[in-house]
Enzyme design. Structure first.
Site, PDB file in Angstrom:
ATOM      1  CG  HIS B 121      -1.802   0.799   1.513  1.00 36.98           C
ATOM      2  ND1 HIS B 121      -1.754   2.363   1.426  1.00 36.98           N
ATOM      3  CD2 HIS B 121      -3.318   0.797   1.220  1.00 36.98           C
ATOM      4  CE1 HIS B 121      -2.792   2.945   1.833  1.00 36.98           C
ATOM      5  NE2 HIS B 121      -3.842   1.990   1.280  1.00 36.98           N
ATOM      6  CG  ASP B 198       0.308  -2.357   6.149  1.00 35.72           C
ATOM      7  OD1 ASP B 198      -0.609  -2.376   6.912  1.00 35.72           O
ATOM      8  OD2 ASP B 198       0.264  -1.883   5.137  1.00 35.72           O
ATOM      9  CD  GLN B 201      -7.107  -4.718   3.990  1.00 37.09           C
ATOM     10  OE1 GLN B 201      -7.921  -5.299   4.196  1.00 37.09           O
ATOM     11  NE2 GLN B 201      -6.975  -3.192   3.691  1.00 37.09           N
ATOM     12  CE  LYS B 224      -7.221   0.075   5.778  1.00 33.85           C
ATOM     13  NZ  LYS B 224      -7.929   0.467   4.834  1.00 33.85           N
ATOM     14  CB  CYS B 364      -3.549   3.293  -1.869  1.00 30.84           C
ATOM     15  SG  CYS B 364      -4.571   4.539  -1.291  1.00 30.84           S
TER      16      CYS B 364
HETATM   17  C1  LIG Z   1      -2.395  -2.811   3.662  1.00 28.39           C
HETATM   18  C2  LIG Z   1      -2.660  -1.470   3.895  1.00 28.39           C
HETATM   19  N1  LIG Z   1      -1.755  -0.830   4.661  1.00 28.39           N
HETATM   20  C3  LIG Z   1      -2.338   0.547   5.128  1.00 28.39           C
HETATM   21  C4  LIG Z   1      -3.404   1.258   4.891  1.00 28.39           C
HETATM   22  C5  LIG Z   1      -3.494   2.524   5.461  1.00 28.39           C
HETATM   23  O1  LIG Z   1      -4.574   2.317   6.427  1.00 28.39           O
HETATM   24  P1  LIG Z   1      -4.997   3.823   7.036  1.00 28.39           P
HETATM   25  O2  LIG Z   1      -5.437   4.771   5.911  1.00 28.39           O
HETATM   26  O3  LIG Z   1      -6.217   3.595   7.850  1.00 28.39           O
HETATM   27  O4  LIG Z   1      -4.076   4.545   8.028  1.00 28.39           O
HETATM   28  C6  LIG Z   1      -4.387   0.351   4.236  1.00 28.39           C
HETATM   29  C7  LIG Z   1      -5.805   0.824   4.032  1.00 28.39           C
HETATM   30  O5  LIG Z   1      -6.025   1.228   2.953  1.00 28.39           O
HETATM   31  C8  LIG Z   1      -4.042  -0.883   3.804  1.00 28.39           C
HETATM   32  O6  LIG Z   1      -4.937  -1.764   3.256  1.00 28.39           O
END
Ligand SMILES: Cc1ncc(COP(=O)(O)O)c(C=O)c1O
Lengths: 135, 406
Positions: B121, B198, B201, B224, B364
């Site tokens: 991401h 990270d 998910q 999430k 993203c």
């Molecule tokens: C794999 C992953 N990392 C990081 C994020 C970022 O999360 P947040 O926008 O809630 O900080 C997301 C969210 O879309 C994600 O899917």
């Protein structure tokens, strides 16, 4: 089906692909991206001595609304200069409810987009690219 | 199957919303999950009985607020299998990764290397690029296989004695692929590199036992994981956190301030400058407790049953292409697909008119889109409260888009 946005006329405009493609040796060319959705429009134009469009072609990497708008714009662009194009942009803005007044054809087809704020930029992106090409 | 999806659904008030005469088929959980009554009640309880600032007051409301906030930290810690004081509340998953990139990153030297992957991401790419611009580190990238997994065969080539940190998605937000953590940790430790996951998910799919993974940092987002917005978590090994300088300066994160010198509070407070998101933290604590109470073996089977139903159904629609692992092993319920001749945004918009919420676009993860030469995909991301009616509504919508839009 309750599929209000993609009414026949928008789908038909997109499928008609009026002006889709590239020009050999365009006078000007401009590309615009929408960073939010990734849509990309490239406009090629040829101009006469008065700055009026004599030929136009577009490439769209984007959604059906963007394709339909590029086709509608290409259908009416020839013979217009920058002022003439900004004049027809008002038709698109009226059709999608951003300005008051009745739009001229073929932009009435975009009336369903008025209810979908998040998609309105898709309709306007080809206008942005053409504005860049003309300026 | 013993999983009582109806009982889970009843705990999520929004799932009984009717919009334009249709029920909500919410399949955009990877972007933001819905929240159960237990979380809404916990936040409401704080706001109506305990609202005050934390750590600073002697009055009883401040004591209640502090206790509830620290209790939430303990609930999150239990969910992760770690100690409460190793849990740092942040503004989100992005904020947690930025914290590490800034603070741990400030300990790195020009020429040190960070290893990421092609499916990350943007929030696990851009913070490292900012660090690179600040301090001259280098970034390496593990490519992705045809079936949407991080290609760990490439690890030996990419890990060097200069690699200080490997930061990877625990589960891909586009392909649903689960990382083989053991292989990554073994290879990283062999060159002395730290490992961050990270978990944005993965956290929404059940409790974790972080110490058993051998990793060093873990990040996830509250919204999430059935919790509120504006809250996220960074877990770090205590010896690492203790060596890291603050990310932001302000109240609550200090030992003692004079204009000549300021000393830092120990972690986690060192990294929680200013008044934290108290209500959201309490909500996230409740969400973690809610998740702990669920039978995740049954829930996971249920979710993967939905994935199978979805993949079978999509394959019957002419011109669909699925991205990600073909097998249900080592994957989570995120499915990306394209429909030839129809842009993903038009698929998603058509699905909306069928009452189905999905995400379309690059998610993203533009490097991953480039890897597959795609403008974007339509992504279906599931949670335990999803059921067959959600999948069937989606399949009807995709079939309609295929019929009418090309
Ligand atoms: C794999 C992953 N990392 C990081 C994020 C970022 O999360 P947040 O926008 O809630 O900080 C997301 C969210 O879309 C994600 O899917």
């Amino acid at each position: 089906m309750n599929d209000q946005l993609y009414q026949d006329r928008i789908v038909a405009l997109a499928k008609a692909k009026t002006g889709a493609g590239k020009l050999d040796a365009p006078t000007r060319s401009a590309r615009r991206d929408n960073p939010l959705c990734g849509d990309r429009v490239t406009m090629d134009i040829k101009l006469d001595g008065q700055g009026r469009i004599t030929e136009i072609a577009h490439q769209v990497r984007g959604c059906l609304l963007c394709q339909a708008s590029a086709a509608a714009l290409s259908a009416v662009a020839v013979g217009r200069d920058a002022a003439g194009i900004s004049d027809i942009r008002h038709d698109a803005e009226r059709a999608i409810g951003r300005e008051a007044g009745d739009p001229r054809e073929p932009f009435t087809a975009f009336a369903p987009v008025a209810a979908h704020k998040s998609r309105q930029e898709c309709v306007l992106l080809p206008f942005e690219a053409l504005k860049d090409a003309l300026s | 199957m013993s999983f009582d999806v109806a009982a889970v659904r009843r705990q999520f008030p929004i799932l009984s919303e009717i919009i334009d005469g249709r029920p909500v088929h919410y399949l955009d959980n990877g972007a933001s999950a819905q929240t159960p009554l237990a979380v809404i009640d916990a936040v409401r309880h704080y706001e109506t009985t305990s609202r005050a600032n934390v750590l600073r007051g002697v009055h009883r409301l401040a004591e209640r607020a502090t206790e509830a906030y620290e209790n939430a930290r303990a609930e999150v810690a239990k969910f992760l299998g770690v100690q409460p004081l190793e849990v740092i509340f942040t503004g989100g998953c992005t904020a947690a990764i930025n914290l590490v990139a800034y603070s741990y990153g400030s300990l790195l030297k020009p020429g040190d290397r960070i290893l990421l992957s092609e499916l990350e991401h943007h929030s696990n790419i851009v913070p490292w690029q900012l660090l690179r611009a600040r301090s001259g580190i280098e970034i390496d990238m593990i490519p992705v296989t045809e079936d949407g997994r991080i290609d760990l065969n490439e690890l030996p080539r990419l890990l060097t004695s200069k690699t200080k940190l490997v930061s990877l998605a625990h589960v891909s937000n586009v392909t649903g692929a689960l990382l083989d953590i053991r292989t990554v940790v073994t290879a990283a430790k062999a060159v002395g590199a730290k490992v961050m996951l990270d978990g944005a998910q993965r956290a929404p799919h059940g409790p974790l036992d972080l110490p058993s993974l051998g990793i060093d940092f873990y990040a996830f987002a509250g919204h999430k994981a059935y919790g509120p917005n504006g809250i996220g978590v960074l877990w770090g090994k205590p010896e690492l956190l203790d060596a890291m300088p603050p990310f932001m300066g302000g109240g609550s994160m200090i030992g003692r301030v004079t204009f000549a010198e300021t000393t830092w509070a120990p972690s986690p407070r060192r990294f929680e400058a200013g008044t934290p998101a108290i209500g959201p933290a309490i909500g996230l604590g409740a969400a973690c407790t809610w998740m702990q109470a669920l039978d995740w073996t049954a829930a996971h089977d249920h979710e993967m049953g939905l994935v199978q139903r979805l993949m079978d159904g999509l394959q019957k629609v002419d011109g669909t292409r699925l991205f990600g692992p073909a097998s249900l092993q080592n994957r989570y319920p995120v499915v990306s697909f394209t429909l030839d001749g129809v842009h993903p945004h038009d698929v998603a918009q058509t699905l909306d008119s069928f009452g189905v919420a999905v995400r379309a676009g690059h998610h993203c993860a533009q490097p991953l889109m480039d890897r597959f030469d795609l403008d974007g995909t339509t992504r279906v991301s599931m949670a335990p409260y999803n059921d067959n009616t959600d999948i069937d509504a989606l399949l009807a919508g995709v079939a309609h888009a295929a019929r009418t839009l090309r």
